[in-house]
Write an enzyme that holds these catalytic residues in place. Structure first.
Site, PDB file in Angstrom:
ATOM      1  CG  ASP A 160     -42.037  19.036  39.820  1.00  0.00           C
ATOM      2  OD1 ASP A 160     -41.561  18.406  40.781  1.00  0.00           O
ATOM      3  OD2 ASP A 160     -41.756  20.226  39.587  1.00  0.00           O
TER       4      ASP A 160
ATOM      5  CG  HIS B 186     -34.337  14.371  38.665  1.00  0.00           C
ATOM      6  ND1 HIS B 186     -33.149  15.017  38.930  1.00  0.00           N
ATOM      7  CD2 HIS B 186     -35.054  15.227  37.884  1.00  0.00           C
ATOM      8  CE1 HIS B 186     -33.143  16.204  38.342  1.00  0.00           C
ATOM      9  NE2 HIS B 186     -34.293  16.352  37.701  1.00  0.00           N
TER      10      HIS B 186
ATOM     11  CB  SER C 186     -45.106  12.050  28.234  1.00  0.00           C
ATOM     12  OG  SER C 186     -45.600  10.824  27.752  1.00  0.00           O
TER      13      SER C 186
END
Length: 285
Positions: A88, A144, A252
């Site tokens: 995201d 992921h 980050s």
């Protein structure tokens, strides 16, 4: 030319000390302090806990447990694509590597060799593409797999801890190749070798992977490298599309390097656009 105060502060601030303090506070399990940090953060950044597996702030024993929270099953459906978005966040930059160079910001470039700390590995991405994905504080902070892959290696490169806020990224040349970072490379059975670079930053308490656990801290002066699958090496882990591979504690950036090929990015992607884990990132045509 005058330097912006925000950029000057990045050079002068005791970033390592601040990061260690932030890590200490985020790990603190004193109930009243942990709950104060969590609830204050949820209010400030309007975090949607309704999509988290644990939706009650009281269920988290520390700020880090909250920050690296797991999503409910099915909260991020996976698109039918060659590459899905691994996080995201927001799109910072994306496009083809030109003569081994990536775009950091308007008018600024840096090399894949400097980012990866390995000229031979970087050479494999001539004709490849890249995507730089920024995770803001409010975002889900697990990373992921964008596609299936076999783990080949991991390299931790010490470096600076400049903020990866877009304003700072525009003002500090070569920031992603100067900051601390974790370079992870994999092999897809059809497309070939690809890379995910987890970039550290100021106040980022730690970087961890699912196969190794905590990689940093401790922070060391020398680079460290792990190879997998060869003679005398650790077993190479196999990952499926969408499987968790790592996480940040505090925000980050992830830089993905796609192998050579005629890649077509999601037509809805633009610089600064919001992205979600599992949506289409790119297809090979």
């Amino acid at each position: 030319m005058s330097i912006k105060p925000s950029i000057l502060l990045q050079h002068l601030a005791p970033k390592l000390l601040l990061t260690r303090f932030a890590g200490f506070m985020a790990d603190c399990r004193t109930p009243w302090l942990a709950q104060y940090l969590i609830r204050s953060f949820v209010r400030k950044y309007q975090v949607n806990l309704g999509e988290a597996l644990l939706s009650d702030p009281a269920q988290f024993g520390s700020f880090n447990e909250f920050f690296t929270r797991e999503l409910k099953p099915g909260a991020r459906p996976l698109a039918n694509a060659d590459w899905i978005c691994p996080v995201d966040g927001k799109v910072s930059q994306f496009g083809p590597l030109r003569e081994g160079r990536l775009i950091q910001a308007k008018g600024q470039e840096y090399t894949a060799a400097a980012l990866l700390g390995d000229a031979a590995l970087a050479e494999q991405f001539q004709g490849g593409h890249f995507a730089t994905l920024y995770l803001s504080p409010r975002d889900y902070h697990r990373i992921h797999m964008p596609c299936a892959g076999k783990l080949l290696g991991m390299r931790h490169i010490p470096g600076e801890l400049f903020s990866v806020n877009p304003v700072v990224v525009e003002g500090i040349p070569g920031l992603f190749a100067r900051n601390e970072r974790l370079v992870c490379w994999f092999e897809h059975p059809e497309h070939g070798v690809f890379v995910l670079v987890l970039v550290g930053a100021a106040i980022v308490g730690s970087i961890a992977t699912t196969w190794h656990g905590l990689v940093t801290p401790p922070r060391r002066r020398e680079a460290r490298e792990w190879r997998y699958g060869g003679a005398g090496q650790a077993q190479a882990a196999q990952f499926e599309t969408g499987q968790e591979m790592g996480r940040f504690q505090l925000g980050s950036t992830v830089v993905a390097l796609l192998p050579p090929g005629d890649w077509r990015f999601n037509p809805q992607w633009q610089e600064g656009s919001a992205i979600r884990l599992g949506e289409t990132m790119a297809n090979l045509t």
